[in-house]
Design an enzyme around this catalytic site. Structure first.
Site, mmCIF file in Angstrom:
data_model
loop_
_atom_site.group_PDB
_atom_site.id
_atom_site.type_symbol
_atom_site.label_atom_id
_atom_site.label_comp_id
_atom_site.label_asym_id
_atom_site.label_seq_id
_atom_site.Cartn_x
_atom_site.Cartn_y
_atom_site.Cartn_z
ATOM 1 N N HIS A 160 29.394 36.699 40.099
ATOM 2 C CA HIS A 160 28.242 37.404 39.532
ATOM 3 C C HIS A 160 26.989 36.534 39.477
ATOM 4 O O HIS A 160 25.887 37.053 39.310
ATOM 5 C CB HIS A 160 28.570 37.983 38.142
ATOM 6 C CG HIS A 160 28.611 37.008 37.026
ATOM 7 N ND1 HIS A 160 29.766 36.375 36.611
ATOM 8 C CD2 HIS A 160 27.641 36.548 36.199
ATOM 9 C CE1 HIS A 160 29.502 35.597 35.587
ATOM 10 N NE2 HIS A 160 28.221 35.674 35.312
ATOM 11 N N ASP B 138 36.014 36.835 40.202
ATOM 12 C CA ASP B 138 34.661 36.404 39.863
ATOM 13 C C ASP B 138 34.406 34.963 40.285
ATOM 14 O O ASP B 138 33.774 34.189 39.562
ATOM 15 C CB ASP B 138 34.374 36.578 38.365
ATOM 16 C CG ASP B 138 32.883 36.452 38.050
ATOM 17 O OD1 ASP B 138 32.074 36.827 38.911
ATOM 18 O OD2 ASP B 138 32.539 35.968 36.958
ATOM 19 N N GLY C 233 23.639 31.556 31.560
ATOM 20 C CA GLY C 233 23.261 30.352 32.294
ATOM 21 C C GLY C 233 24.426 29.400 32.437
ATOM 22 O O GLY C 233 24.458 28.575 33.343
ATOM 23 N N ASN C 234 25.425 29.499 31.531
ATOM 24 C CA ASN C 234 26.644 28.705 31.642
ATOM 25 C C ASN C 234 27.572 29.249 32.724
ATOM 26 O O ASN C 234 28.495 28.554 33.155
ATOM 27 C CB ASN C 234 27.425 28.691 30.326
ATOM 28 C CG ASN C 234 27.003 27.580 29.384
ATOM 29 O OD1 ASN C 234 26.468 27.845 28.321
ATOM 30 N ND2 ASN C 234 27.251 26.330 29.774
ATOM 31 N N SER C 235 27.363 30.491 33.143
ATOM 32 C CA SER C 235 28.235 31.102 34.139
ATOM 33 C C SER C 235 28.373 30.214 35.363
ATOM 34 O O SER C 235 27.376 29.789 35.950
ATOM 35 C CB SER C 235 27.681 32.452 34.577
ATOM 36 O OG SER C 235 27.821 33.412 33.581
ATOM 37 N N LEU D 17 52.918 42.655 44.560
ATOM 38 C CA LEU D 17 54.313 42.953 44.257
ATOM 39 C C LEU D 17 54.669 44.364 44.712
ATOM 40 O O LEU D 17 55.797 44.631 45.117
ATOM 41 C CB LEU D 17 54.543 42.805 42.747
ATOM 42 C CG LEU D 17 55.975 42.693 42.231
ATOM 43 C CD1 LEU D 17 56.679 41.485 42.826
ATOM 44 C CD2 LEU D 17 55.969 42.608 40.712
ATOM 45 N N GLY D 18 53.702 45.265 44.630
ATOM 46 C CA GLY D 18 53.921 46.630 45.084
ATOM 47 C C GLY D 18 54.523 47.542 44.046
ATOM 48 O O GLY D 18 55.293 48.450 44.397
ATOM 49 N N VAL D 19 54.178 47.327 42.761
ATOM 50 C CA VAL D 19 54.713 48.192 41.712
ATOM 51 C C VAL D 19 53.586 48.866 40.938
ATOM 52 O O VAL D 19 52.493 48.317 40.797
ATOM 53 C CB VAL D 19 55.599 47.412 40.717
ATOM 54 C CG1 VAL D 19 56.803 46.802 41.417
ATOM 55 C CG2 VAL D 19 54.811 46.345 39.972
ATOM 56 N N LEU E 22 53.588 49.689 33.537
ATOM 57 C CA LEU E 22 53.070 49.922 32.189
ATOM 58 C C LEU E 22 53.193 48.633 31.397
ATOM 59 O O LEU E 22 54.263 48.016 31.354
ATOM 60 C CB LEU E 22 53.861 51.035 31.503
ATOM 61 C CG LEU E 22 53.492 51.325 30.034
ATOM 62 C CD1 LEU E 22 52.114 51.972 29.960
ATOM 63 C CD2 LEU E 22 54.530 52.250 29.395
#
Length: 510
Positions: free
Chosen positions: A140, A170, A249-251, A306-308, A311
């Site tokens: 970002h 990110d 600014g710390n990003s 993983l393909g699942v 929940l």
């Protein structure tokens, strides 16, 4: 007189308690100064010097870490053209820090749209990770940039090349042309402990080379910030939480241990004001390192799945709702419940079934989505993982070969990407009635526009209409792919924005 004494009495009591506490504390430390017990802060308690904390003290560890880190942390200035500096992208840091200006956010964005092109649209931080000029930062921080300027701690400035980005974590990777630069080593972020001291180093609020101290407050935090912005198709959130002061600014700056080793890339805060309130979040170094290694080696991030469908059993309300709907009695907090499978699923191939509860990946406990996304998202297609699961209350294990989203098990390079992957957008047909209403003879709607992509750089966002490419009308994604397949050179794009304005802009085909 009595009333005056009555008013002063509470302060007198506080003074007595404070004095007693001070005396007691000094006696306690004097007593321990005669012992040989080891301390986290000192090699030996006999080295404690309360007149000024000697060279063994944690304060000096901070000084050493700061001296190591500050020269390797840079300022990144993001320059955008006026057309790409829209309200939806203008303040990159509002996404991750909230809008500290409240209702004035839109006013500020309008003012910035009119700013000169030589003024940056946003500023963040970055960390030099090699002496030849590779720099890691946040996605970002660099999103939407036409030009990226890097300023070192010694004020020397460079124009940077954007090597690659990954919205799902990110993370971004930049390169400047220089040699012999100070840099930070990646630490093994799996080894950090809650409560250990850390430093955050960056350029908050325009204050260059700022160092703040705190502790690791938590590990494996998922705060939903990447998915909530709609730019991450498969977000990986397993943040290190810290109370070291982090502000806009710390990003992209460094989170380091007291040795000055990089344990995380500062990314976001949780705040009601947009400024520091004690909750900062950093991408773990192990994940960040994997992302930049992929970008350097393959040009794109290699992501295993993983393909699942699942929940998160750490959410009591979701579990209760699921049990009510399915008439089951799944216990909350026991892991990740498998509710289905994707196409060409590696997990299904390995024998997992709907209703299984995943409890461990490679002997690492899985308690929520953050654990699962970190364990799997840090691996590549073709990697094998040992999955421990519960079925009908009994524990079992199986080995799953991870696949990419298309079901493949081999790594890919930029040359293997489709046209739409290369330019960073997908397209869907434009309704004929819409064409009639707007007087268009052709057009496709841009969707899933990736931040920092070639399409995004020329000012196209989701729902803009692309009318022509290289002077040829387009009415479907197949038309776009046919025109640009195996094409190299400059690409001309004619498009319509949300206000009906028509633009023609170009980019060089990757």
């Amino acid at each position: 007189m009595k009333s005056t004494l009555k008013k002063l009495l509470p302060f007198a009591v506080v003074g007595v308690i404070s004095g007693a506490t001070t005396v007691g504390t000094l006696q306690y430390f004097n007593h321990n100064a005669n012992s040989t017990d080891q301390s986290y802060f000192t090699k030996s308690a006999t080295n404690v010097n309360f007149a000024g904390m000697n060279s063994s003290a944690v304060g000096d560890d901070f000084v050493k870490a700061a001296k190591t880190t500050v020269p390797a942390v840079v300022t990144i200035k993001n320059y955008q053209s006026r057309t790409t500096s829209r309200a939806s992208e203008q303040d990159l840091f509002d996404f991750f820090f909230g809008d500290p200006f409240g209702g004035r956010g839109q006013q500020r964005q309008r003012q910035q749209q009119q700013a000169p092109d030589n003024m940056p649209s946003g500023m963040g931080s970055g960390v030099i990770i090699s002496p030849d000029g590779y720099i890691i930062s946040n996605n970002h921080v660099v999103a939407g940039a036409n030009k990226l300027e890097v300023v070192l701690s010694n004020k020397k400035s460079y124009i940077a090349t954007l090597v690659g980005t990954d919205p799902n974590t990110d993370i971004s990777l930049l390169k400047i042309e220089e040699k012999g630069l100070p840099y930070l080593n990646f630490a093994n972020s799996d080894n950090i402990e809650v409560g250990q001291w850390v430093l955050a180093v960056g350029n908050p609020l325009g204050l260059n080379s700022t160092v703040t101290a705190g502790i690791v407050s938590a590990k494996g935090r998922g705060i939903g910030i990447l998915s909530s912005q709609g730019k991450a198709a498969n977000p990986i959130e397993s943040f290190i939480q810290t109370d070291a002061a982090i502000n806009p600014g710390n990003s992209g700056g460094a989170l380091v241990n007291t040795n000055g080793d990089l344990i995380g890339i500062n990314s976001a805060i949780q705040s009601t004001t947009g400024y520091y309130q004690g909750y900062g979040f950093a991408v773990p170094a192990n994940l960040a390192r994997k992302i930049v290694e992929d970008i350097k080696k393959f040009g794109i991030v290699q992501r295993g799945f993983l393909g699942v469908q699942s929940l998160d059993l750490s959410d009591d309300q979701l579990v209760a709702a699921y049990n009510k709907q399915k008439k089951t009695n799944i216990k909350a907090g026991s892991g990740i419940l498998v509710t289905g499978f994707g196409e060409k699923s590696g997990a299904e191939d390995a024998g997992l079934k709907t209703g299984d509860i995943i409890t461990n990946i490679d002997n690492t406990p899985i308690t929520d989505f953050a654990d699962l996304s970190m364990s799997i998202g840090s691996k590549r297609p073709g990697d094998k993982v040992v999955v421990t699961y519960l079925r009908n209350g009994k524990s079992a294990t199986t080995t799953v070969t991870l696949k990419d989203q298309k079901g493949g098990t081999s790594t890919r390079t930029k040359a293997d990407l489709s046209v739409t992957e290369k330019i960073g957008a997908e397209f869907k047909p434009l309704d004929d009635r819409f064409k009639t209403d707007y007087g268009l003879n052709s057009g496709v709607i841009a969707t899933n526009v990736a931040e920092g992509s070639e399409i995004a750089k020329i000012g196209i966002v989701d729902n803009y209409i692309v009318v022509e490419i290289n002077g040829k009308p387009v009415n479907s994604q197949k038309d776009v792919e046919k025109i640009l397949d195996k094409y190299s050179g400059n690409v001309s794009v004619k498009f319509v924005d949300a206000y009906g304005q028509i633009y023609t802009r170009g980019f060089k085909m990757p």
